[in-house]
Design an enzyme around this catalytic site. Structure first.
Site, short mmCIF file in Angstrom:
data_model
loop_
_atom_site.label_atom_id
_atom_site.label_comp_id
_atom_site.label_asym_id
_atom_site.label_seq_id
_atom_site.Cartn_x
_atom_site.Cartn_y
_atom_site.Cartn_z
N ARG A 86 -12.76 49.77 -51.54
CA ARG A 86 -11.96 49.30 -52.68
C ARG A 86 -11.66 50.49 -53.57
O ARG A 86 -12.51 50.91 -54.34
CB ARG A 86 -12.74 48.24 -53.45
CG ARG A 86 -12.83 46.91 -52.72
CD ARG A 86 -14.04 46.11 -53.15
NE ARG A 86 -15.24 46.76 -52.69
CZ ARG A 86 -16.33 46.14 -52.23
NH1 ARG A 86 -16.38 44.84 -52.22
NH2 ARG A 86 -17.38 46.82 -51.82
N SER A 130 -7.15 42.13 -41.84
CA SER A 130 -8.51 41.98 -42.35
C SER A 130 -8.52 40.73 -43.22
O SER A 130 -7.78 40.65 -44.20
CB SER A 130 -8.90 43.22 -43.15
OG SER A 130 -10.17 43.01 -43.72
N GLY A 141 -42.25 20.65 -48.69
CA GLY A 141 -42.44 20.34 -50.10
C GLY A 141 -41.25 19.66 -50.74
O GLY A 141 -41.26 19.33 -51.92
N ARG A 163 -45.45 22.42 -35.96
CA ARG A 163 -44.05 22.82 -35.96
C ARG A 163 -44.00 24.33 -35.79
O ARG A 163 -45.02 25.02 -36.01
CB ARG A 163 -43.37 22.42 -37.26
CG ARG A 163 -44.04 23.01 -38.50
CD ARG A 163 -43.41 22.47 -39.78
NE ARG A 163 -44.17 22.90 -40.94
CZ ARG A 163 -44.07 22.37 -42.15
NH1 ARG A 163 -43.25 21.35 -42.37
NH2 ARG A 163 -44.76 22.84 -43.15
N ARG A 214 -8.32 50.34 -48.77
CA ARG A 214 -7.37 49.38 -49.33
C ARG A 214 -6.67 49.98 -50.53
O ARG A 214 -7.31 50.60 -51.39
CB ARG A 214 -8.12 48.12 -49.76
CG ARG A 214 -7.20 47.06 -50.33
CD ARG A 214 -7.95 45.79 -50.67
NE ARG A 214 -8.80 45.97 -51.84
CZ ARG A 214 -9.61 45.03 -52.30
NH1 ARG A 214 -9.71 43.87 -51.70
NH2 ARG A 214 -10.36 45.26 -53.37
N MET A 237 -39.75 16.79 -49.79
CA MET A 237 -39.73 15.33 -49.82
C MET A 237 -41.14 14.78 -49.92
O MET A 237 -42.11 15.52 -49.99
CB MET A 237 -38.96 14.81 -48.62
CG MET A 237 -37.46 15.09 -48.84
SD MET A 237 -36.48 14.35 -47.58
CE MET A 237 -37.19 15.14 -46.17
N GLY A 245 -9.45 38.59 -45.98
CA GLY A 245 -10.09 38.68 -47.29
C GLY A 245 -10.47 37.27 -47.69
O GLY A 245 -9.75 36.59 -48.40
N LYS A 300 -41.01 16.21 -37.50
CA LYS A 300 -42.40 15.78 -37.53
C LYS A 300 -42.64 14.68 -36.51
O LYS A 300 -43.59 14.73 -35.72
CB LYS A 300 -42.74 15.29 -38.95
CG LYS A 300 -44.20 15.04 -39.17
CD LYS A 300 -44.48 14.61 -40.61
CE LYS A 300 -44.38 15.79 -41.56
NZ LYS A 300 -44.40 15.40 -42.98
N HIS A 327 -47.50 26.16 -52.44
CA HIS A 327 -46.05 26.02 -52.55
C HIS A 327 -45.36 27.35 -52.81
O HIS A 327 -44.40 27.73 -52.14
CB HIS A 327 -45.71 25.02 -53.67
CG HIS A 327 -44.25 24.90 -53.92
ND1 HIS A 327 -43.58 25.66 -54.86
CD2 HIS A 327 -43.31 24.15 -53.30
CE1 HIS A 327 -42.31 25.36 -54.83
NE2 HIS A 327 -42.11 24.44 -53.89
N ARG A 335 -44.74 9.26 -44.38
CA ARG A 335 -44.25 10.60 -44.67
C ARG A 335 -42.84 10.81 -44.13
O ARG A 335 -42.47 10.28 -43.08
CB ARG A 335 -45.19 11.64 -44.04
CG ARG A 335 -46.64 11.44 -44.51
CD ARG A 335 -47.41 12.71 -44.49
NE ARG A 335 -47.79 13.10 -43.15
CZ ARG A 335 -48.47 14.22 -42.89
NH1 ARG A 335 -48.79 15.06 -43.89
NH2 ARG A 335 -48.81 14.51 -41.66
N TYR A 388 -14.21 42.81 -35.52
CA TYR A 388 -15.37 43.27 -36.29
C TYR A 388 -15.60 42.36 -37.49
O TYR A 388 -14.70 41.61 -37.89
CB TYR A 388 -15.16 44.71 -36.78
CG TYR A 388 -14.08 44.85 -37.82
CD1 TYR A 388 -14.37 44.67 -39.17
CD2 TYR A 388 -12.77 45.11 -37.46
CE1 TYR A 388 -13.37 44.75 -40.14
CE2 TYR A 388 -11.76 45.21 -38.41
CZ TYR A 388 -12.07 45.02 -39.74
OH TYR A 388 -11.10 45.08 -40.70
N CYS A 438 -13.44 40.97 -44.24
CA CYS A 438 -14.07 41.86 -45.21
C CYS A 438 -14.47 41.10 -46.47
O CYS A 438 -14.85 41.69 -47.45
CB CYS A 438 -13.17 43.04 -45.54
SG CYS A 438 -11.67 42.56 -46.41
#
Lengths: 873, 873
Positions: free
Chosen positions: A560, A762, A101, A334, A616, A103, A764, A22, A453, A92, A849, A829
């Site tokens: 799975r 992978s 909303g 903003r 798996r 603060m 987990g 702000k 709000h 403010r 990946y 994963c």
């Protein structure tokens, strides 16, 4: 020496970290020559210092505040605390990131009996209206006196006077209200309401600093990944007044439609009101277009400046403004929050308009927001049959169907009990409701506009919302609402909301899956150009796999297999295997499972034609497959034709003190190699069968819970031996990979060794997080709330990867694994795989990946693309 | 190309890794000119190759064996498989480390009907005695035909002939026995007993390689930290015969007494016998001194060579020898196993004799062995009252009292059921009994001498043993034994053994603590000179603390405060705290605990005058303090004057899915800061009180289960705030430290950060091992046996620190912690802290101290000293 206070004219938009969003934008607008009430910003560093000094404002900071206040007096020609030409200010908060909303704000600060009396000479109603507002806000925000005490007093006054709106109260009424408010203050605090403006100002600044750590700010930060050590800045600004009469007003507006993205100013204002009136949604405001009729000059100025701001920031702006006696002032601008659809529309439009590049457009859309678009919509055929019951404002798009609940607390409670389909129905929502809104599919409010709000927060969350639905009558106390047709709805009754049309239905309406088309598809196309990681999906069934491909998944990162075991005909075979006493019995039971598993895998391979499928091996401890209550054991014993006591002993024998760290994962294959054999056989047979259909299969067999090279080798040997057998039997040659989960810390520590046998890793990260933190996800709930409240942890490490701790293991394992096997395939994963910050981290660590639930695949695609743009490899 | 076979004359003692201990020493003795039957050693690399080749002996190795066999024929002038002057050989295993009785031996190999007939011409009884032995050993070791089948046949034969001893059987009897043995072989295997000596040899070598992985070898290795990839060598050696008549014999001897260390040859031999007869303990042998009368030349030679060997190896030797027609041959020498007392005596004597230095003496004593000396002895006053029931050989020193059990399996079973006081009573023990012996306090056998299996193994384990106690009659079948006084003892009856005197008592006799005096104290004194790490003790009570100081502890490394909570008057207060609904209630309950805790701490500080005392804050989850069965809950509810349902709900609420990873450790202090406050107050008040008595106190307050800097800081703040309060109240100034456990992986990963607040780290390797491996100690038993059997893990990671995985975290944390805080105190307080290999590791990593149970303090002192000598910092 640090500088803790900046006049608006001293700052600019780049100083966001120091001045907050702000403050930085007020400075920027000042520089741009917009009509801005002047003021100064107390920096975020002052806030940090306040906490470092045990919640005290250091004297040097106070001195700086007062010298800047003097400068402000000079600029405005007004005097703080003076009865002649008094300077009133707003105080403010303004953090680096916008926290709407969350603060607190105090307006009209600097008023006391003398000042008010002086102002009253020219405008008595305005003077006392401002004063009563100030007393109420100060008491609430600074002194923590419950707001409802004041609201009740206003309602009482309105009843006494027989009026409906605040604006109908006279100066005399408001003067009386001030008296009553002060009485409340005296009763609550035991002292008089402070009349010294300097005292008011210092207390207000402190209150803003304190507000940084109120519970709802903490929750908001956690939900939005905002670090608690940022702190908030405080803006002290000359007041301009929207409540001086009917040529005054205040409003909020967006340069484009935040719900649809349409390139058309979108906003509302309220005449004779102060800012909080608009946002709180107590009175229903006017569309901005009507301003053209009532005040053409202000309207034209507004349009010109709004346009200027958008061009300057190259993004849709969300602005607050006030009109004082016909003159326009901007109080804030903003980058505006927007729905996912709007975000896409705006990004695509800005590219079309030549304002930004495609690459910039990719960065403009918040990946998590896409979630909104991936949620189900109403089934069109079912919707046709449904009867509309009421209409409100289409405040946040999407479709929701669920059971009515009337308070946020109750929603949380029901959610914890496992109720997933909930719709929150409220007169209006307040910041305290944020947790409850978070667990509901939709929110329906009676009061408030598009910028209330409920609307703002719901859009931010991607939760469907219908706001300002005045047609229904809500009785919060007796927990019911009455529809226009007179029908009563109680907690648990089904309703449906269409957040894109504002329509409300008094029944359950089935929903259908979303798909990636239009702007969404266009932006994803741009994103995919820059992406360097693959995105795969965690999918256990052919159906999930198809959905994942529709969303652009490039393979399955985690199937799975145990999820296939719970169907009734399968669980029987699993149980038979568990109670087996000899290897032969166990093999017989496994043989029954073989064709079922093979069938599942065939489906997966077909759905993923050409893409890799990671399967798996069985992971959970065996006790998850057997009942534990005596009656159920007895029933099963009968079914399995074995004595109750014997079965009970088997079940008892399976008991574990810490099942998370028990006999599961590859440990099952070490003790019962025949399980791994059956699964490897099912996978390779399925691959052979499907590849004979001309489909390209890329099976990758994943061994869970490995912690040691020899363990990995032992299970891998089972797989390769079995695969060789099957290929010989079927007379085919198939390429397949064998890899391991990295989910226990030791695996990460010994990744260089594991890579000798593992063709892929992978991560987990669910289990890795549990074991690295040493807390079980099922149990951590008991203490994590305290940890958030005490600011020890700021994020749920099960949602956002802990990069400092768990990440260190991931990084180490990736690095060491590559040292041993440079072409090793690396992926993630855990559920973190679809979380944008984690996706960026994975990109940086160099993973091949990420894999996530099908519904998060587009999010991961966009996040991976942004990561690649921000961090070129 | 690798060389897989070495003639004895090609090797030496330094080639132990390649040739195994036996092979290297046979080579060394050959070089020293001792009378050694010649032969060759097939290397440990050949064994590894055998396993690499899927349990096949490669052709190139076979070729090398046969060319060496030819060379042996040339050396001996005999011919393998020939009827004229036939070469017979023994085939024996020999690993790098001595594994007595764990692997297999085949004697007299090369015999068949033709060869036997030829030998029989000169000595018929010898020929058939050798042949029947060969058939039995070959059938057992190579072909896995159960040994008892043959033993039963011998017993039957003896009964038929009315004789008691094997030696009383005639040549004719033995010839008949050979027939019957071959019949057994035919019946079991369906083929004739192999008559081709080459086939016999290859099969025997394979069997030795295979024996490396038999279950008892695997168990032995695990108990003795021998890696499974070492493999075993195979020694093929010309036979010399102790069974050729009464001027023949075979024996074993030690250059000093292995039980006491006395510097006097100690040994036994059997006339007209082969090696296995002595070790197996079937006949009771003669003391070596008697040989002087019967064969002075052999005796004198023996004494001369024994002396030469000890001088050469500078250590007590354990030798095997055979006398063939009066001529002495050595078959083996090695550094002899000895009791702890003997080890100390020998080390001190060797220093006195000028053979070794003090530093070398420190390295000569196995730290773990000291355990024997630290075990209780009989309470002298109770012993006076006890009545001796029988006497056997004092085979392994120490005192044991426990309940009789008749089989090793049953001992293991009872031990698993929680029975800790057991004494194994057997006719004789065999290698299969090793697991059972391991869980018993003592072993009592009827047959066998000081070098019988039971005696050797018990000494190695530090388990008390009385062997050869022929006065009692054991009926293994009906599970009883009869004492000389006619009294019957059944499973569960108490007896006591004194392994230092050989006395057996038919009752329970109380035992008393050991102390460090005499040679023990002398050696520990030497050791302490070289040691660089402190040794502290884990002690929870003043009594334990005193015991620890007696054993030389330099402080307390871990006081588990919760161990003080289980006394009845305390558990009530703890429970009151747990069921509290408000902070005030909780504080009231904690106030009751305060004086009790303070009293405990005062005792600890007094006991440790001048030494540091690390006190850990409450660690276990609260549900450990409440009952879980309905009846008990009901009882407690009555006691606590609260409704059953309410208490039951509290108990239910405390339930955790994975308590190991639940609401415990510092998480309790974060949620209930008043617990930490009470404990900090108790510690500092106690320190203040005791220091006023003139005692030097060094409190170190340890925070458990930390995983994050802010968490540590939060709890540390509670402590420092409370300590400041107490010091102000008491008007004293005390030095104290605040530190953290490093027991969850994240703490190790973020050690650099934690060191900002922690003045010391204590590695809690129990939990760290659980979380790094991802298995809970309570549950891992279900699968770890399979892991050992499949050679995935070779050690119990809860006993010996996993240096590869967990160690990586320890090393990282130590390094990073020191970077942040160079003078940080680093220690270990997991159970590994008293395990010698781990102690050495801790030295290398640079820890300040190790902490272990009081009874392991001397072990840790010695291990730390050896570590410092071997790895100068």
């Amino acid at each position: 020496m640090a500088k803790y206070v900046y006049l608006f004219k001293e700052g600019n938009a780049q100083m966001r970290e120091l001045l907050g969003g702000k403050g930085a934008n007020l400075a920027e607008m000042t520089n741009l020559g917009l009509p801005i009430p002047q003021g100064f910003t107390i920096t975020t560093e002052a806030c940090t210092r306040y906490y470092d000094d045990n919640e005290k404002i250091a004297d040097e900071i106070k001195e700086e505040v007062f010298s800047n206040l003097s400068e402000l007096e000079r600029i405005t020609g007004k005097k703080f605390g003076s009865v002649e030409n008094p300077l009133l200010v707003s105080v403010r908060s303004g953090a680096r990131a916008s926290m709407p909303g969350m603060m607190d704000t105090i307006l009209n600060l600097g008023l006391n009996e003398d000042v008010v009396a002086s102002i009253a000479k020219s405008n008595e109603r305005f003077a006392y209206d401002s004063y009563r507002r100030f007393i109420q806000m100060f008491s609430d925000v600074v002194m923590e006196i419950p707001k409802p005490l004041f609201e009740a007093e206003i309602d009482k006054m309105k009843a006494e006077k027989g009026v409906k709106l605040d604006t109908e109260l006279t100066a005399e009424d408001l003067k009386e209200l001030v008296k009553r408010f002060k009485e409340i203050y005296r009763k609550e605090k035991g002292t008089e309401f402070p009349s010294d403006p300097v005292e008011q100002l210092v207390k207000a600044i402190e209150a803003v600093f304190r507000s940084w750590n109120n519970p709802r700010a903490i929750t908001y930060r956690r939900l939005n990944d905002i670090p608690s050590d940022w702190g908030t800045a405080v803006n002290v600004q000359e007041m301009v007044f929207g409540n001086m009469g009917d040529d005054c007003g205040t409003g909020v507006a967006f340069t484009r439609n935040p719900a649809t993205g349409e390139n058309k100013i979108f906003g509302e204002y309220l005449m004779n009101a102060q800012g909080e009136d608009v946002v709180a949604g107590v009175r229903t405001p006017q569309p901005i277009a009507t301003l053209e009729q009532t005040n053409k000059k202000a309207y034209d100025d507004f349009m010109m400046y709004a346009n200027k701001l958008e061009k300057h920031y190259k993004d849709m702006q969300d602005m607050e403004f006030t009109i004082e006696h016909g003159k326009l002032f901007f109080l804030q601008t903003r980058n505006g929050k927007r729905t996912a659809n709007a975000a896409l529309q705006i990004a695509v439009d800005l590219v079309d308009e030549g304002m930004i590049t495609e690459k910039e457009a990719v960065l403009r859309v918040e990946p998590n927001q896409l979630d909104q678009l991936l949620h189900p919509n109403f089934d069109a055929s079912k919707l046709k049959e449904a009867k509309e019951m009421a209409t409100g404002l289409a405040a946040s798009p999407g479709a929701a169907t669920g059971k009515v609940v009337f308070t946020a607390e109750r929603a949380v409670e029901l959610h914890e009990q496992g109720e997933k389909d909930l719709i929150l129905v409220r007169l209006e929502t307040s910041p305290e409701d944020i947790d409850g809104m978070n667990v509901c599919h939709g929110v329906l409010t009676v009061r408030g506009g598009m910028t209330s709000h409920a609307a703002v927060v719901a859009r931010g969350m991607g939760t469907c919302c219908v706001a300002g639905c005045g047609e229904i009558t809500v009785d919060e106390e007796s927990k019911k609402f009455i529809a226009p047709n007179g029908k009563e709805f109680h907690e648990g009754d089904w309703i449906s909301l269409d957040g894109s049309t504002g329509k409300v239905y008094g029944e359950k309406i089935d929903t259908v899956e979303a798909s990636v088309t239009g702007n969404f598809a266009k932006l994803m196309g741009w994103a995919d150009q820059y992406r360097q990681m693959e995105v795969r999906a965690n999918a256990d069934t052919p159906r999930d796999a198809k959905q994942a491909r529709n969303f652009g998944a490039q393979g399955i990162g985690l199937c799975r297999t145990e999820h296939m075991f719970f169907a009734p005909e399968r669980i029987a075979a699993i149980r038979e295997m568990i109670v087996s006493k000899t290897v032969e019995q166990r093999k017989r039971a496994l043989e029954k499972l073989l064709p079922m598993q093979r069938g599942d895998f065939e489906g997966l391979f077909r759905a993923m034609d050409g893409y890799p499928v990671i399967i798996r091996l069985l992971d959970p401890p065996l006790h998850e497959f057997v009942p534990h209550a005596d009656e159920e054991i007895a029933e099963l014993a009968k079914e399995m034709n074995m004595p109750f006591e014997e079965l009970k002993n088997v079940v008892k024998g399976l008991h574990e003190f810490n099942p998370m760290m028990g006999h599961r994962g590859c440990r099952l294959d070490v003790t019962y190699p025949e399980i791994g054999e059956m699964q490897a056989r099912a996978i390779i047979e399925a691959a052979a069968n499907v590849s004979k259909e001309g489909i390209k299969v890329k099976p990758e067999i994943m061994i869970p819970l490995v912690g040691e090279l020899k363990e990995l080798k032992y299970v891998k040997d089972i797989i390769t031996r079995t695969a060789a057998e099957v290929m010989k039997e079927k007379n085919v040659q198939l390429d397949y990979m064998v890899g391991t989960m990295i989910e226990i810390p030791r695996a990460a520590l010994l990744a260089d060794e594991l890579a000798k046998e593992a063709q892929f890793f992978s991560f987990g990260t669910n289990d890795l997080t549990q074991m690295t933190f040493g807390f079980s996800r099922d149990d951590a709930g008991k203490f994590l709330d305290e940890y958030y409240a005490k600011k020890i942890y700021e994020n749920d490490p099960f949602k956002k990867l802990d990069q400092n701790g768990v990440g260190k293991l991931v990084e180490m394992a990736a690095r060491e694994g590559r040292k041993t096997r440079p072409d090793i395939e690396l992926g993630i994963c855990g559920e973190h795989g679809g979380e944008p910050a984690t996706v960026e981290y994975c990109h940086k660590v160099g993973l091949t990946y990420v894999s996530c639930s099908p519904y998060r695949v587009p999010i991961a695609r966009l996040a991976a693309s942004q990561a690649a743009i921000k961090n070129p490899r």
